[in-house]
Design a protein around this motif. Sequence first.
Motif, PDB file in Angstrom:
ATOM      1  N   VAL A  73       0.810  -1.098   0.088  1.00 36.49           N
ATOM      2  CA  VAL A  73      -0.038   0.145   0.052  1.00 36.49           C
ATOM      3  C   VAL A  73       1.054   1.206   0.241  1.00 36.49           C
ATOM      4  O   VAL A  73       2.337   1.220   0.380  1.00 36.49           O
ATOM      5  CB  VAL A  73      -0.642   0.073   1.032  1.00 36.49           C
ATOM      6  CG1 VAL A  73      -1.135  -0.961   1.460  1.00 36.49           C
ATOM      7  CG2 VAL A  73       0.230  -0.058   2.043  1.00 36.49           C
TER       8      VAL A  73
ATOM      9  N   LEU B 219      -5.312  -8.908  -1.709  1.00 30.59           N
ATOM     10  CA  LEU B 219      -6.494  -8.936  -1.197  1.00 30.59           C
ATOM     11  C   LEU B 219      -6.123  -9.677   0.398  1.00 30.59           C
ATOM     12  O   LEU B 219      -6.708  -8.737   1.982  1.00 30.59           O
ATOM     13  CB  LEU B 219      -7.366  -9.425  -1.686  1.00 30.59           C
ATOM     14  CG  LEU B 219      -8.802  -8.243  -1.013  1.00 30.59           C
ATOM     15  CD1 LEU B 219      -8.462  -6.757  -0.888  1.00 30.59           C
ATOM     16  CD2 LEU B 219     -10.172  -8.643  -2.523  1.00 30.59           C
TER      17      LEU B 219
ATOM     18  N   HIS C 143      -6.344  -7.523   4.272  1.00 29.61           N
ATOM     19  CA  HIS C 143      -7.619  -8.404   4.764  1.00 29.61           C
ATOM     20  C   HIS C 143      -7.253  -8.546   6.424  1.00 29.61           C
ATOM     21  O   HIS C 143      -7.640  -8.020   7.466  1.00 29.61           O
ATOM     22  CB  HIS C 143      -8.869  -9.122   4.414  1.00 29.61           C
ATOM     23  CG  HIS C 143      -9.418  -8.507   3.161  1.00 29.61           C
ATOM     24  ND1 HIS C 143     -10.275  -8.918   2.857  1.00 29.61           N
ATOM     25  CD2 HIS C 143      -9.728  -7.396   3.161  1.00 29.61           C
ATOM     26  CE1 HIS C 143     -11.553  -8.410   1.805  1.00 29.61           C
ATOM     27  NE2 HIS C 143     -10.319  -6.854   2.567  1.00 29.61           N
TER      28      HIS C 143
ATOM     29  N   SER D  16      -5.396  -5.526   8.583  1.00 32.58           N
ATOM     30  CA  SER D  16      -6.340  -4.599   8.797  1.00 32.58           C
ATOM     31  C   SER D  16      -7.284  -4.833   9.736  1.00 32.58           C
ATOM     32  O   SER D  16      -7.367  -3.897  10.612  1.00 32.58           O
ATOM     33  CB  SER D  16      -7.146  -4.102   7.884  1.00 32.58           C
ATOM     34  OG  SER D  16      -8.411  -5.256   7.206  1.00 32.58           O
TER      35      SER D  16
ATOM     36  N   CYS E  47     -12.234  -2.928   4.375  1.00 34.13           N
ATOM     37  CA  CYS E  47     -12.469  -2.784   2.925  1.00 34.13           C
ATOM     38  C   CYS E  47     -11.857  -2.039   1.531  1.00 34.13           C
ATOM     39  O   CYS E  47     -11.750  -0.507   2.371  1.00 34.13           O
ATOM     40  CB  CYS E  47     -13.555  -3.676   2.748  1.00 34.13           C
ATOM     41  SG  CYS E  47     -14.866  -4.535   3.599  1.00 34.13           S
ATOM     42  N   HIS E  48     -10.867  -2.075   1.406  1.00 36.41           N
ATOM     43  CA  HIS E  48     -10.988  -0.883   0.350  1.00 36.41           C
ATOM     44  C   HIS E  48     -11.943  -1.016  -0.277  1.00 36.41           C
ATOM     45  O   HIS E  48     -12.317   0.025  -0.686  1.00 36.41           O
ATOM     46  CB  HIS E  48      -9.789  -1.901  -0.947  1.00 36.41           C
ATOM     47  CG  HIS E  48      -9.566  -0.700  -2.161  1.00 36.41           C
ATOM     48  ND1 HIS E  48     -10.200  -0.616  -2.657  1.00 36.41           N
ATOM     49  CD2 HIS E  48      -8.540  -0.119  -1.991  1.00 36.41           C
ATOM     50  CE1 HIS E  48      -9.957   0.518  -4.010  1.00 36.41           C
ATOM     51  NE2 HIS E  48      -8.012   0.782  -3.324  1.00 36.41           N
TER      52      HIS E  48
ATOM     53  N   VAL F 283     -12.031  -2.110  -5.298  1.00 35.32           N
ATOM     54  CA  VAL F 283     -11.018  -3.422  -5.608  1.00 35.32           C
ATOM     55  C   VAL F 283     -11.258  -3.970  -7.113  1.00 35.32           C
ATOM     56  O   VAL F 283     -11.890  -5.609  -7.214  1.00 35.32           O
ATOM     57  CB  VAL F 283     -10.930  -4.493  -5.086  1.00 35.32           C
ATOM     58  CG1 VAL F 283     -10.390  -5.835  -5.357  1.00 35.32           C
ATOM     59  CG2 VAL F 283     -10.893  -3.913  -3.270  1.00 35.32           C
TER      60      VAL F 283
ATOM     61  N   ASN G 211      -6.998  -0.704  -9.784  1.00 35.58           N
ATOM     62  CA  ASN G 211      -6.522  -0.073  -8.376  1.00 35.58           C
ATOM     63  C   ASN G 211      -5.796  -0.962  -8.361  1.00 35.58           C
ATOM     64  O   ASN G 211      -5.250  -0.882  -7.243  1.00 35.58           O
ATOM     65  CB  ASN G 211      -7.723  -0.183  -7.682  1.00 35.58           C
ATOM     66  CG  ASN G 211      -8.468   1.235  -7.762  1.00 35.58           C
ATOM     67  OD1 ASN G 211      -7.678   2.672  -8.180  1.00 35.58           O
ATOM     68  ND2 ASN G 211      -9.884   1.529  -7.364  1.00 35.58           N
TER      69      ASN G 211
ATOM     70  N   LEU H 289      -2.422  -2.204  -3.409  1.00 35.79           N
ATOM     71  CA  LEU H 289      -3.067  -1.930  -4.454  1.00 35.79           C
ATOM     72  C   LEU H 289      -3.227  -0.209  -3.560  1.00 35.79           C
ATOM     73  O   LEU H 289      -2.903  -0.053  -2.581  1.00 35.79           O
ATOM     74  CB  LEU H 289      -4.291  -2.767  -2.875  1.00 35.79           C
ATOM     75  CG  LEU H 289      -5.485  -1.969  -3.237  1.00 35.79           C
ATOM     76  CD1 LEU H 289      -6.129  -3.296  -4.612  1.00 35.79           C
ATOM     77  CD2 LEU H 289      -6.428  -3.145  -2.476  1.00 35.79           C
TER      78      LEU H 289
ATOM     79  N   TRP I 136      -7.140   4.213  -1.702  1.00 35.25           N
ATOM     80  CA  TRP I 136      -8.423   3.823  -0.435  1.00 35.25           C
ATOM     81  C   TRP I 136      -9.174   4.740  -0.005  1.00 35.25           C
ATOM     82  O   TRP I 136      -9.820   5.198   0.703  1.00 35.25           O
ATOM     83  CB  TRP I 136      -6.996   4.166   0.181  1.00 35.25           C
ATOM     84  CG  TRP I 136      -6.966   2.498   0.240  1.00 35.25           C
ATOM     85  CD1 TRP I 136      -5.248   2.124  -0.778  1.00 35.25           C
ATOM     86  CD2 TRP I 136      -6.885   1.149   1.003  1.00 35.25           C
ATOM     87  NE1 TRP I 136      -4.595   0.987  -0.123  1.00 35.25           N
ATOM     88  CE2 TRP I 136      -5.841   0.415   0.961  1.00 35.25           C
ATOM     89  CE3 TRP I 136      -7.681   0.665   1.551  1.00 35.25           C
ATOM     90  CZ2 TRP I 136      -5.302  -1.018   0.729  1.00 35.25           C
ATOM     91  CZ3 TRP I 136      -7.981  -1.037   1.646  1.00 35.25           C
ATOM     92  CH2 TRP I 136      -7.260  -1.493   1.050  1.00 35.25           C
TER      93      TRP I 136
ATOM     94  N   LEU J 292     -12.684   3.715   1.880  1.00 35.88           N
ATOM     95  CA  LEU J 292     -12.167   2.439   2.954  1.00 35.88           C
ATOM     96  C   LEU J 292     -13.240   2.554   3.752  1.00 35.88           C
ATOM     97  O   LEU J 292     -14.292   3.856   3.784  1.00 35.88           O
ATOM     98  CB  LEU J 292     -10.808   3.039   3.405  1.00 35.88           C
ATOM     99  CG  LEU J 292     -10.668   3.039   5.151  1.00 35.88           C
ATOM    100  CD1 LEU J 292     -10.024   1.678   4.775  1.00 35.88           C
ATOM    101  CD2 LEU J 292      -9.689   3.885   5.557  1.00 35.88           C
TER     102      LEU J 292
ATOM    103  N   ASP K 258     -15.170  -6.558  -0.111  1.00 27.31           N
ATOM    104  CA  ASP K 258     -14.279  -6.677  -0.932  1.00 27.31           C
ATOM    105  C   ASP K 258     -14.277  -7.875  -2.137  1.00 27.31           C
ATOM    106  O   ASP K 258     -14.250  -7.407  -3.241  1.00 27.31           O
ATOM    107  CB  ASP K 258     -12.990  -6.583  -0.162  1.00 27.31           C
ATOM    108  CG  ASP K 258     -12.725  -5.031  -0.198  1.00 27.31           C
ATOM    109  OD1 ASP K 258     -13.366  -4.102  -0.450  1.00 27.31           O
ATOM    110  OD2 ASP K 258     -11.981  -4.576   0.670  1.00 27.31           O
TER     111      ASP K 258
END
Length: 260
Positions: free
Chosen positions: A48, A89, A93, A96, A122-123, A126, A130, A141, A144, A147, A155
């Motif tokens: 990121v 992804l 996750h 996060s 969550c983004h 997706v 991106n 990724l 954002w 978010l 997602d």
Amino acid sequence: MAPTDDSVSQALRAIEIEDGVVTRPASTWTPTVHAFLRHLRSQGLTCVPEPLGIEGGVERLALIEGDAGGAGWQHQHSYDGLRSAARLLRTIHDASAGWQPPVGATFRAPHVVAGSEPSVWCHGDVGPWNVVWRDHEAVGLIDWDFLHQGPPLDDVAYALQWFAPTRDDDMALTWHHFPAVPDRAARIRVFLDAYGDGLPDFDVAETVALRMEATMALELSLANEGVEPQRTWVDEGSQEWAAGEVRWVRDNAHLFELSP
């Protein structure tokens, strides 16, 4: 939000890249996004962008080198590229889940009730545009702005729309640039296998259709607030077009069935 060629061009015109630094207009939710990105990077994630600051209504981010935007589509055609996007992804996750937003945090997108699933961050957008790609591998990724907190499936369902894709043959060939109509069910299996365990059993077509309708609702809400480019998209008929895409998904649910 799903980009059209024109909307991608508009967004790119607002972004400048110089000496490895990306500058783009900041918004009320930008400080929250930067706090989240710092959290991920503090755990060792380099997939990121590193936030460099906000000044004078402009945010600064370190560039992740690679292909993105319109140049990103080709990289996910292969199963290897598809798997790498799903693994990326999942990594985000997992990292996060423990983040606590700062006091007064502002979000552009509403949170989604997770039900029996654990919540992640969550983004919300997706798609291959991106994702940053190098040699058909997902390495980053970006963008954002949407978010929000929700179940991982929020997602994943959004991603399946664009990575399978759950779109008609013409769109798969012309918009997604596949050389031949892809086996959507096979690609969905590859993505879900690479993402890994923890997702509930779900009906692919209905889950994706519901996620598409949530995207439509958010677009309409932003348009009614006068936010661009959503206001222009709605004025140009995006809601009617998207409703047709949702109908196509439900009418062609057999294309997404996961049983052998």
